[in-house]
Design an enzyme around this catalytic site. Structure first.
Site, PDB file in Angstrom:
ATOM      1  N   TRP A 138       0.805  -1.216   0.000  1.00 19.95           N
ATOM      2  CA  TRP A 138       0.000   0.000   0.000  1.00 19.95           C
ATOM      3  C   TRP A 138       0.843   1.274   0.000  1.00 19.95           C
ATOM      4  CZ3 TRP A 138       1.993   1.761   4.525  1.00 19.95           C
ATOM      5  CH2 TRP A 138       2.371   0.809   5.482  1.00 19.95           C
ATOM      6  N   ASN A 139       2.142   1.156   0.230  1.00 17.83           N
ATOM      7  CA  ASN A 139       2.937   2.380   0.430  1.00 17.83           C
ATOM      8  C   ASN A 139       3.213   3.127  -0.877  1.00 17.83           C
ATOM      9  OD1 ASN A 139       4.516   0.158  -0.188  1.00 17.83           O
ATOM     10  ND2 ASN A 139       6.320   0.930   0.853  1.00 17.83           N
ATOM     11  N   LYS A 162      -2.880  -8.703  -7.142  1.00 24.64           N
ATOM     12  CA  LYS A 162      -3.653  -8.608  -5.887  1.00 24.64           C
ATOM     13  C   LYS A 162      -3.109  -7.403  -5.128  1.00 24.64           C
ATOM     14  CE  LYS A 162      -4.013  -9.239  -1.867  1.00 24.64           C
ATOM     15  NZ  LYS A 162      -4.324  -8.172  -0.874  1.00 24.64           N
ATOM     16  N   GLY A 213       6.114  -6.724   0.481  1.00 29.08           N
ATOM     17  CA  GLY A 213       5.459  -6.512   1.772  1.00 29.08           C
ATOM     18  C   GLY A 213       6.403  -6.870   2.898  1.00 29.08           C
ATOM     19  N   SER A 214       5.838  -7.312   4.002  1.00 26.88           N
ATOM     20  CA  SER A 214       6.652  -7.586   5.194  1.00 26.88           C
ATOM     21  C   SER A 214       7.392  -8.919   5.061  1.00 26.88           C
ATOM     22  CB  SER A 214       5.754  -7.620   6.427  1.00 26.88           C
ATOM     23  OG  SER A 214       4.851  -8.696   6.309  1.00 26.88           O
ATOM     24  N   GLU A 235      10.191  -8.996  -2.302  1.00 29.02           N
ATOM     25  CA  GLU A 235      10.751  -7.672  -2.012  1.00 29.02           C
ATOM     26  C   GLU A 235      10.174  -7.263  -0.666  1.00 29.02           C
ATOM     27  OE1 GLU A 235      11.775  -4.384  -1.251  1.00 29.02           O
ATOM     28  OE2 GLU A 235      10.050  -3.706  -2.411  1.00 29.02           O
ATOM     29  N   CYS A 269      10.210   1.295   1.795  1.00 20.22           N
ATOM     30  CA  CYS A 269      11.085   0.181   2.182  1.00 20.22           C
ATOM     31  C   CYS A 269      12.550   0.580   2.058  1.00 20.22           C
ATOM     32  CB  CYS A 269      10.776  -1.057   1.344  1.00 20.22           C
ATOM     33  SG  CYS A 269      10.836  -0.765  -0.421  1.00 20.22           S
ATOM     34  N   GLU A 358      11.746  -2.943  11.434  1.00 17.42           N
ATOM     35  CA  GLU A 358      11.333  -1.890  10.513  1.00 17.42           C
ATOM     36  C   GLU A 358      10.250  -1.030  11.164  1.00 17.42           C
ATOM     37  OE1 GLU A 358       9.446  -3.183   6.801  1.00 17.42           O
ATOM     38  OE2 GLU A 358      10.534  -1.584   5.780  1.00 17.42           O
TER      39      GLU A 358
END
Ligand code: NDP
Length: 483
Positions: A138-139, A162, A213-214, A235, A269, A358
């Site tokens: 979402w970032n 997605k 994502g995470s 990533e 990130c 993070e």
């Protein structure tokens, strides 16, 4: 489409409801995969030139309607318009690069067959996987997924995207615009919903997954992929360091480190989270950093926190850092209900959670080091290895060469992400594989070795008719070659 349920998105800056979307059902995901497979069969059969023309037409359409994209990004991510504009423009840059360069990097390569197989011709084709599933965050709701979508398409795959449940609108818009260019084939489809829809995409057997994502979710995605032998590129996040040497241009270093850490509300990130500054210039650097940070305001220079749950993590890290170090900008009240004001803390122990995990918020921790060897050692002492920034007039290359990470900027920040030619990705907990650049194109294909005889030899090596004489020839040639 069968709609089992719906979900809503909200403007992060105001909390107002923005959009309503279906949670794509398991059956619908299966149908999307089947449609994508048919599209991939057609698309991979086109020439590089045909694919290039279609992708460049799509890019022209994206650029023509960039303002529409910006509206959607602003509404669901909460970032300022100018940031959304930059993000969307850079995404188009990647579409263009991938479309133009795919042929150069992916065309068949001839290889030497070697002395023993001198009668053979040998080449390596790069074959698209088929259907690539892109699971996005979402970032940077257009820039980040486009780093996979554009390269996967240019390499000859169909894509099912997605998007994050917080920012689905831009993904649907991308699919709609490509559908206007190629209405008869579903080259890019979007499935919407939460993590379970991403899991369903993997379960329905796409041919490759590209995840952003995470690290925690990346491990789940990787495990699900391994179960089905689906290759993946991951990533994940980072705890990116900035290293400031005593000969650095301090004004520039402070300005860019601040932007790296605070722009996009710290939700990058590759954004700075830790700064290691040489003792001899620390006071001056910190003074400049503090002065500039005090001129920055949430809601003006950057937007709201996109994901409400992130605010708890940021608050926890600010409290942790404050309890150990010296807060020079902001405090725990800086973490509001939607916005986070800049926070800078000095001298936080390396093992504190706020130094290890993070944060993904506008929070910078600055620690002083005796020399750059100590800076390098501390920069590397983290589970992550995504990006780093080095500031030094003379030693930039030397310091950069010692960093365990996928991307280093010397006397700059972030710029590699804007270059189509440069691979993007990390090591350790920051992920594996690469998007962007030639490596990003190769990532969405597999090598297929193709050999055929140019002429037949009187000696048969791969036959039960092989003779004692043939054995002697092989042995003699090997001895001549390898003695
Ligand atoms: P996640 O890693 O949980 O989500 C990333 C994407 O994966 C989303 O589209 C998510 O769907 C989807 N997803 C979640 N679970 C699964 C699953 N089991 N199988 C397949 N897909 C799944 O990130 P969060 O949004 O929860 O953010 C958490 C942390 O991740 C942040 O605090 C930040 O540290 C880091 N992060 C890093 C990013 C980067 O650029 N590397 C980007 C975003 C976050 P959905 O969100 O719809 O549930």
């Amino acid at each position: 489409m069968s709609i089992d349920a719906q979900f809503s998105t909200f403007h992060p800056a105001t909390g107002e409801r923005f959009g309503e979307y279906p949670i794509t059902s398991d059956e619908e995901v299966a149908s999307a995969v089947a449609r994508a497979r048919a599209a991939a069969a057609w698309w991979s059969g086109l020439s590089f030139g045909q694919r290039r023309r279609i992708l460049r037409s799509w890019n022209s359409l994206l650029i023509e309607h960039l303002d529409d994209a910006v509206e959607l990004i602003v509404a669901e991510s909460g970032k300022p318009r100018s940031d959304a504009q930059l993000e969307a423009a850079l995404a188009c840059e990647h579409v263009d690069w991938a479309a133009r360069k795919a042929q150069f990097y992916l065309h068949a390569h001839h290889r030497s067959p070697g002395l023993l197989m001198a009668n053979m011709s040998a080449r390596v084709d790069r074959v698209p996987y088929g259907v690539v599933g892109v699971i996005g965050p979402w970032n940077y709701p257009i820039f980040t997924p486009m780093g996979s979508i554009a390269y996967a398409l240019a390499a000859g795959n169909a894509v099912i995207f997605k998007p994050s449940e917080f920012t689905p609108a831009i993904g649907l818009w991308l699919a709609k615009t490509l559908n206007e260019i190629v209405p008869e084939h579903q080259l890019l489809q979007v499935v919407t919903g939460a993590g379970s829809v991403g899991a369903s995409l993997i379960a329905h057997g796409v041919d490759k997954i590209s995840f952003t994502g995470s690290t925690a979710t990346a491990k789940k995605v990787a495990a699900a992929c391994v179960e089905r032998m689906i290759p993946f590129v991951l990533e994940c996040g980072g705890k990116d360091p900035v290293l400031v040497d005593r000969d650095a241009q301090l004004e520039r270093a402070a300005e860019h480190a601040l932007w790296s850490g605070m722009s996009n509300a710290g939700q990058s990130c590759i954004g700075a989270e830790r700064i290691y500054v040489h003792r001899e210039v620390a006071d001056r650097f910190i003074e400049i950093l503090k002065t500039r940070a005090n001129e920055i305001k949430a809601g003006v220079n950057y937007g709201a926190a996109t994901r409400p749950a992130q605010l708890e993590i940021i608050k926890r890290h600010v409290d942790d850092a404050s309890s150990h170090g010296q807060v020079i900008v902001g405090d725990s009240t800086s973490v509001g209900e939607r916005f986070v004001e800049p926070v800078i803390v000095l001298n936080v122990p390396e093992n504190a959670p706020s130094m290890r995990e993070e944060t993904f918020g506008p929070v910078l921790i600055v620690n002083t080091v005796n020399d750059m060897d100590e800076a390098v050692q501390k920069a590397n002492d983290t589970p992550f290895g995504l990006a780093a920034s080095v500031w030094s007039k003379r030693n930039g290359e030397k310091i950069a060469a010692q960093l365990h990470c996928g991307m280093v900027s010397i006397n700059s920040v972030f710029t590699f992400a804007a270059m189509g030619s440069m691979p993007f990705g990390g090591v350790k907990d920051s992920g594996m594989g690469r998007i962007h650049g030639p490596e990003g194109l190769l990532e969405f294909t597999y090598p297929r070795s193709v050999v055929k005889p140019r002429f037949n030899l009187p000696l048969e090596f791969t036959s039960f008719k092989r003779t004692v004489f043939a054995d002697k020839v092989i042995t003699t040639l090997s001895r001549i070659r390898h003695k």
